[in-house]
Design a protein around this motif. Structure first.
Motif, mmCIF file in Angstrom:
data_model
loop_
_atom_site.group_PDB
_atom_site.id
_atom_site.type_symbol
_atom_site.label_atom_id
_atom_site.label_comp_id
_atom_site.label_asym_id
_atom_site.label_seq_id
_atom_site.Cartn_x
_atom_site.Cartn_y
_atom_site.Cartn_z
ATOM 1 N N LYS A 1 6.766 -0.384 16.582
ATOM 2 C CA LYS A 1 6.553 0.884 17.289
ATOM 3 C C LYS A 1 5.392 1.697 16.721
ATOM 4 O O LYS A 1 4.658 2.330 17.480
ATOM 5 C CB LYS A 1 7.833 1.735 17.219
ATOM 6 N N LEU A 2 5.236 1.669 15.390
ATOM 7 C CA LEU A 2 4.190 2.471 14.738
ATOM 8 C C LEU A 2 3.396 1.582 13.775
ATOM 9 O O LEU A 2 3.563 1.637 12.549
ATOM 10 C CB LEU A 2 4.815 3.644 13.975
ATOM 11 N N PRO A 3 2.530 0.717 14.306
ATOM 12 C CA PRO A 3 1.808 -0.215 13.420
ATOM 13 C C PRO A 3 0.822 0.469 12.481
ATOM 14 O O PRO A 3 0.535 -0.049 11.415
ATOM 15 C CB PRO A 3 1.082 -1.141 14.403
ATOM 16 N N GLU A 4 0.307 1.663 12.847
ATOM 17 C CA GLU A 4 -0.656 2.350 11.976
ATOM 18 C C GLU A 4 0.011 2.822 10.681
ATOM 19 O O GLU A 4 -0.595 2.774 9.604
ATOM 20 C CB GLU A 4 -1.254 3.532 12.722
ATOM 21 N N VAL A 5 1.256 3.276 10.798
ATOM 22 C CA VAL A 5 1.992 3.727 9.614
ATOM 23 C C VAL A 5 2.233 2.550 8.673
ATOM 24 O O VAL A 5 2.076 2.652 7.450
ATOM 25 C CB VAL A 5 3.327 4.376 10.037
ATOM 26 N N VAL A 6 2.597 1.413 9.254
ATOM 27 C CA VAL A 6 2.860 0.218 8.443
ATOM 28 C C VAL A 6 1.571 -0.304 7.813
ATOM 29 O O VAL A 6 1.574 -0.820 6.693
ATOM 30 C CB VAL A 6 3.542 -0.861 9.308
ATOM 31 N N LYS A 7 0.463 -0.159 8.517
ATOM 32 C CA LYS A 7 -0.817 -0.598 7.946
ATOM 33 C C LYS A 7 -1.164 0.233 6.704
ATOM 34 O O LYS A 7 -1.678 -0.301 5.707
ATOM 35 C CB LYS A 7 -1.922 -0.453 8.992
ATOM 36 N N LEU A 8 -0.888 1.526 6.736
ATOM 37 C CA LEU A 8 -1.093 2.375 5.557
ATOM 38 C C LEU A 8 -0.220 1.900 4.403
ATOM 39 O O LEU A 8 -0.682 1.809 3.251
ATOM 40 C CB LEU A 8 -0.762 3.824 5.917
ATOM 41 N N LEU A 9 1.037 1.565 4.691
ATOM 42 C CA LEU A 9 1.948 1.103 3.649
ATOM 43 C C LEU A 9 1.458 -0.213 3.039
ATOM 44 O O LEU A 9 1.485 -0.400 1.822
ATOM 45 C CB LEU A 9 3.345 0.927 4.247
ATOM 46 N N ILE A 10 0.976 -1.138 3.890
ATOM 47 C CA ILE A 10 0.470 -2.433 3.393
ATOM 48 C C ILE A 10 -0.741 -2.213 2.504
ATOM 49 O O ILE A 10 -0.867 -2.823 1.430
ATOM 50 C CB ILE A 10 0.133 -3.355 4.580
ATOM 51 N N SER A 11 -1.660 -1.347 2.939
ATOM 52 C CA SER A 11 -2.869 -1.103 2.145
ATOM 53 C C SER A 11 -2.506 -0.498 0.788
ATOM 54 O O SER A 11 -3.077 -0.871 -0.243
ATOM 55 C CB SER A 11 -3.811 -0.171 2.913
ATOM 56 N N ARG A 12 -1.515 0.393 0.758
ATOM 57 C CA ARG A 12 -1.106 0.991 -0.519
ATOM 58 C C ARG A 12 -0.459 -0.042 -1.440
ATOM 59 O O ARG A 12 -0.674 -0.021 -2.659
ATOM 60 C CB ARG A 12 -0.148 2.145 -0.271
ATOM 61 N N TYR A 13 0.335 -0.936 -0.863
ATOM 62 C CA TYR A 13 0.954 -1.974 -1.685
ATOM 63 C C TYR A 13 -0.101 -2.909 -2.275
ATOM 64 O O TYR A 13 0.000 -3.327 -3.437
ATOM 65 C CB TYR A 13 1.961 -2.774 -0.866
ATOM 66 N N ILE A 14 -1.120 -3.242 -1.480
ATOM 67 C CA ILE A 14 -2.173 -4.132 -1.989
ATOM 68 C C ILE A 14 -2.975 -3.431 -3.084
ATOM 69 O O ILE A 14 -3.325 -4.029 -4.108
ATOM 70 C CB ILE A 14 -3.082 -4.595 -0.833
ATOM 71 N N ILE A 15 -3.267 -2.147 -2.876
ATOM 72 C CA ILE A 15 -3.997 -1.388 -3.915
ATOM 73 C C ILE A 15 -3.170 -1.316 -5.195
ATOM 74 O O ILE A 15 -3.692 -1.481 -6.305
ATOM 75 C CB ILE A 15 -4.334 0.027 -3.389
ATOM 76 N N GLN A 16 -1.864 -1.080 -5.036
ATOM 77 C CA GLN A 16 -0.988 -1.017 -6.207
ATOM 78 C C GLN A 16 -0.957 -2.356 -6.939
ATOM 79 O O GLN A 16 -0.998 -2.410 -8.172
ATOM 80 C CB GLN A 16 0.425 -0.632 -5.785
ATOM 81 N N PHE A 17 -0.895 -3.456 -6.172
ATOM 82 C CA PHE A 17 -0.901 -4.784 -6.786
ATOM 83 C C PHE A 17 -2.204 -5.037 -7.547
ATOM 84 O O PHE A 17 -2.194 -5.546 -8.669
ATOM 85 C CB PHE A 17 -0.692 -5.838 -5.702
ATOM 86 N N GLN A 18 -3.330 -4.668 -6.947
ATOM 87 C CA GLN A 18 -4.623 -4.894 -7.604
ATOM 88 C C GLN A 18 -4.740 -4.092 -8.895
ATOM 89 O O GLN A 18 -5.196 -4.605 -9.931
ATOM 90 C CB GLN A 18 -5.757 -4.530 -6.643
ATOM 91 N N LYS A 19 -4.312 -2.829 -8.856
ATOM 92 C CA LYS A 19 -4.377 -1.994 -10.070
ATOM 93 C C LYS A 19 -3.467 -2.538 -11.165
ATOM 94 O O LYS A 19 -3.852 -2.627 -12.336
ATOM 95 C CB LYS A 19 -3.980 -0.553 -9.737
ATOM 96 N N ALA A 20 -2.247 -2.905 -10.783
ATOM 97 C CA ALA A 20 -1.295 -3.416 -11.780
ATOM 98 C C ALA A 20 -1.764 -4.742 -12.358
ATOM 99 O O ALA A 20 -1.562 -5.016 -13.548
ATOM 100 C CB ALA A 20 0.084 -3.582 -11.136
ATOM 101 N N TYR A 21 -2.397 -5.574 -11.546
ATOM 102 C CA TYR A 21 -2.885 -6.869 -12.034
ATOM 103 C C TYR A 21 -4.032 -6.677 -13.034
ATOM 104 O O TYR A 21 -4.114 -7.381 -14.042
ATOM 105 C CB TYR A 21 -3.350 -7.707 -10.842
ATOM 106 N N LYS A 22 -4.905 -5.701 -12.753
ATOM 107 C CA LYS A 22 -6.020 -5.441 -13.678
ATOM 108 C C LYS A 22 -5.527 -4.821 -14.992
ATOM 109 O O LYS A 22 -6.065 -5.101 -16.061
ATOM 110 C CB LYS A 22 -7.034 -4.515 -13.021
ATOM 111 N N ARG A 23 -4.495 -3.971 -14.910
ATOM 112 C CA ARG A 23 -3.983 -3.286 -16.107
ATOM 113 C C ARG A 23 -2.907 -4.083 -16.846
ATOM 114 O O ARG A 23 -2.344 -3.609 -17.821
ATOM 115 C CB ARG A 23 -3.398 -1.932 -15.704
#
Length: 770
Positions: free
Chosen positions: A252-274
């Motif tokens: 129903k709201l794919p834009e909201v889910v896209k924001l959530l996916i992008s945040r999860y990927i950013i969080q994964f990248q930061k945690a992997y680097k640190r």
């Protein structure tokens, strides 16, 4: 001044008395000790060594106690002296000031007190309806009331419920465009979203979803993502529940889910680097379950796994195994080749043996779960499979993409067009919750009317002759075949493609082409064709048509493709999925075959004999329903063609099949002579029947004709002799042909005369009967 001096003298006299008393007491103590000493010495000779020790200890203890008491006295005297000095300094300072300065200081103190304190008998006007809480403590001043606001998040201040309700009512009654009202609604939105996310589980997920859609999720998308982040980090065992919730929101709201996916990927990248393993594991688990729900494309999963296993460490291998256990089943179904490559990489790490034993154990446990086909780790539980295939929306993202986290959305922001945004959300909410059924039904009726009117205009549409749809179909068929493990999976996916009528032949041709592209023949393709023919009889006919086309164009194929295609059709024949009537196309003669077609037939018949056995193969060829279709393979029209067929089968090692044809070839000359004699006798019977019916008139005519013929024959003989003597030897063949043509002309004339005589006889017989 005289008083001060007198006080000083008194203090000095007291100090002198104290010091004299101290000296007297110390002298007395010494005298007592001196008196005791001789007694102790006289008695020491008689006492034992133990008594001496005891006395010594007592003596030492008494000395220490004296010292301590003297130290405490000294301290007291010092304190007293310091206090006396302080008092003296203060008195001197006070004496140095003049009387006028002292009076001024006292007056200024009185004035400041008068200014601060109100007069005792002055009346204060009190407003009506005031409570004790409205006044400051210890005074009767009225407290200025602040604007009603809710306590902040940090807060720490307890607000009673009646007061909270009062504040809420006041804020609700305000203008919606005011900042206070919007902040109040923002806090309510935050609390409701957090409460719903914290309550969600497998049993109540459907009810929670309906309640979530009643909140403004477009305004609170930042709050929603933040709440899911916190809840998933706090309880990672509920990750599959949150992933199912996100999958429903995605429809129903794919834009909201896209924001959530992008945040999860950013969080994964930061945690992997640190090297933050806890956060990294939580993010990876959520991404794995989103791949299971097909919210994210499987390419991201393969990228994450390749990142972990490119330069493997103990932590990265553990995270890769966790990720694979969570989404291994779905990856095996969607991209089997990719999952096989990942497992090969795990196998290589095990063989290298550079990792720890604990890590090796985790890899081995992963292989055990793979053997059990992820029985204990299913991709999606049946209770959480809430979405149909048609409604799924997959986001194709990659680790190399740039993402916008939209951090501003997490905090309150004043909106100038607040009411308009609320109306828009109400419309979206109605569409989501299905409250506009009447409007949708009306719209459907309008569309039906439009379709009826447009049916007449469909004839004028332009047809696409580029066959783009056909090309897309062929691509999808190839991808389905290439991405599947078993033939059953291929057939299952192909039957879901909803192939239209007339496109079945394309499917059959595509399977044959994929089979020919392989280096060696795979029974995988033969099983696909067999299963399709068993499911639908249409495919049997289409495979028979494809065999005819393949045999007609077999000269265009190389030997590898020839071998694979021949074995494919042999598989369909010995499994009885297609009829053997397809062999009617084959004509096994020297003129009708080529080298490519002979190779094709050789491999076809050898494959049939190997899989069926020679005896069964011979019995199958002798069946009555098959014999009419084998006349081209075992020709009996001439001895030459029969010999060619026999030689072909003996050269490929199947001479036992040609026993019947060999027997026929032995008796072929007799049979051919018998056939010619039969034909000759039939001709003679016809001619004899016509001669017996001839009349006397015909005999005379025949005599004249015979005389004429004899004369003509004599003349011809004379001409031939003269011609033979005059013409050279090289043209003897042409003269022979002339003679044969003349003979044929003479025979034709005789036949005409016979017919004329027979007709005259019939006419005479008819006249006699009259």
């Amino acid at each position: 001044m005289e008083k001060v001096e007198a006080s000083k003298e008194n203090r000095r006299s007291e100090e002198g008395q104290l010091s004299s008393s101290m000296s007297i007491s110390s002298k007395d103590d010494r005298k007592i000790d001196s008196k005791r000493q001789p007694a102790s010495r006289s008695s020491s000779s008689s006492s034992s060594s133990s008594d001496r020790r005891h006395r010594r200890r007592k003596h030492k203890h008494s000395k220490r106690s004296r010292r301590r008491s003297s130290d405490s006295r000294d301290r007291r005297h010092r304190r007293k002296r310091s206090h006396e000095r302080r008092d003296r300094r203060r008195s001197r300072k006070y004496e140095s000031h003049s009387k006028s300065d002292r009076d001024r200081h006292s007056d200024s103190l009185h004035k400041s007190r008068r200014k601060e304190d109100p007069p005792k008998f002055e009346k204060i006007e009190e407003p009506q309806d005031k409570r004790p809480e409205d006044y400051e403590i210890g005074s009767m001043k009225i407290v200025e009331k602040k604007k009603p606001t809710l306590p902040t998040r940090a807060g720490g201040v307890y607000v009673p419920p009646w007061k909270m309700e009062k504040i809420a009512n006041e804020l609700k009654s305000k203008d919606p465009d005011s900042k206070e009202h919007q902040r109040f609604m923002w806090e309510n939105l935050r609390k409701s979203i957090n409460g719903l996310i914290n309550k969600v589980n497998v049993s109540n997920i459907q009810n929670i979803i309906l309640e979530l859609f009643q909140e403004n999720l477009i305004r609170g998308r930042g709050l929603l993502t933040k709440a899911i982040f916190k809840a998933q980090m706090a309880s990672p065992n509920f990750t599959h529940v949150y992933a199912a919730l996100i999958a429903v929101l995605n429809t129903k709201l794919p834009e909201v889910v896209k924001l959530l996916i992008s945040r999860y990927i950013i969080q994964f990248q930061k945690a992997y680097k640190r090297n933050n393993k806890i956060v990294c594991v939580a993010a990876v688990r959520m991404l794995a379950h989103l791949v299971n729900q097909q919210v994210i494309h499987e390419v991201l999963a393969l990228e994450i796994l390749s990142l972990f296993l490119e330069n493997p460490t103990e932590d990265s291998i553990e995270m890769a195994t966790d990720f694979m256990t969570e989404c291994g089943q779905v990856l095996g179904d969607i991209t089997p080749q990719g999952s096989i490559a990942i497992f090969e990489r795990f196998k290589g790490i095990l063989h290298e043996g550079e990792c720890n034993r604990r890590v090796q154990y985790t890899i081995e446990s992963l292989f055990n779960t793979r053997k059990s086909r992820f029985k204990n780790h299913p991709g999606v539980i049946s209770e959480l499979d809430l979405i149909e295939e048609e409604d799924r929306i997959t986001h194709e993202v990659s680790l190399t993409d740039e993402f916008d986290a939209e951090e501003k959305v997490n905090f309150f922001q004043y909106e100038s067009n607040y009411t308009e945004n609320n109306k828009q959300w109400e419309e979206i909410q109605k569409e989501i919750l299905g409250e506009e059924e009447e409007r949708i039904n009306k719209r459907i009726e309008q569309l039906d009317d439009e379709e009826e009117s447009s049916e007449s205009e469909e004839e004028d549409k332009i047809e696409d002759i580029t066959e783009q749809d056909l090309m897309n179909l062929r691509k999808t068929i190839y991808l389905v075949i290439a991405s599947s493990v078993d033939f059953e999976e291929v057939v299952h996916k192909l039957m879901k493609l909803n192939i239209r009528e007339g496109q079945e032949i394309e499917l059959c041709n595509m399977i044959v082409e994929c089979c020919t592209q392989e280096r060696t023949y795979l029974r995988f393709f033969g099983n696909i064709g067999e299963r399709l023919c068993l499911l639908n009889e249409v495919y049997c006919e289409k495979f028979q048509e494809s065999f005819e086309k393949q045999y007609a164009t077999v000269h265009r194929l190389d030997t590898n493709k020839l071998r694979n295609s021949a074995k494919f059709y042999a598989h369909l024949m010995y499994t009885e999925t297609i009829d053997w009537s397809i062999l009617r196309v084959v004509i096994l003669t020297e003129d009708e075959t080529t080298a490519a077609s002979r190779i094709f037939l050789k491999i076809l018949f050898q494959e049939l004999s190997e899989n069926m056995g020679m005896e069964l193969f011979k019995e199958r060829l002798k069946q009555e329903n098959v014999q009419p279709h084998l006349q081209g393979i075992f020709p009996k029209d001439s001895a030459k063609n029969a010999r060619f067929s026999i030689n072909f089968f003996t050269s490929i090692g199947l001479g036992a099949v040609t026993v019947g044809l060999r027997e026929w070839l032995k008796e072929a000359p007799k049979l051919l002579m018998e056939q010619k004699l039969k034909e000759y006798q039939e001709l003679q019977n016809l001619s004899s029947g016509s001669d017996s019916d001839s009349d006397s008139s015909s005999s005379s005519s025949s005599g004249s004709s015979s005389s004429n013929s004899s004369r003509s024959s004599k003349n011809n003989s004379k001409r031939s002799k003269s011609g033979s003597s005059s013409k050279p030897r090289g043209r003897s063949s042409s003269s022979g042909s002339d003679r044969s043509s003349r003979k044929s002309k003479g025979s034709k004339k005789s036949n005409r005369s016979r017919k004329s005589s027979s007709s005259s006889r019939r006419s005479s017989v008819s006249s006699e009967s009259d």
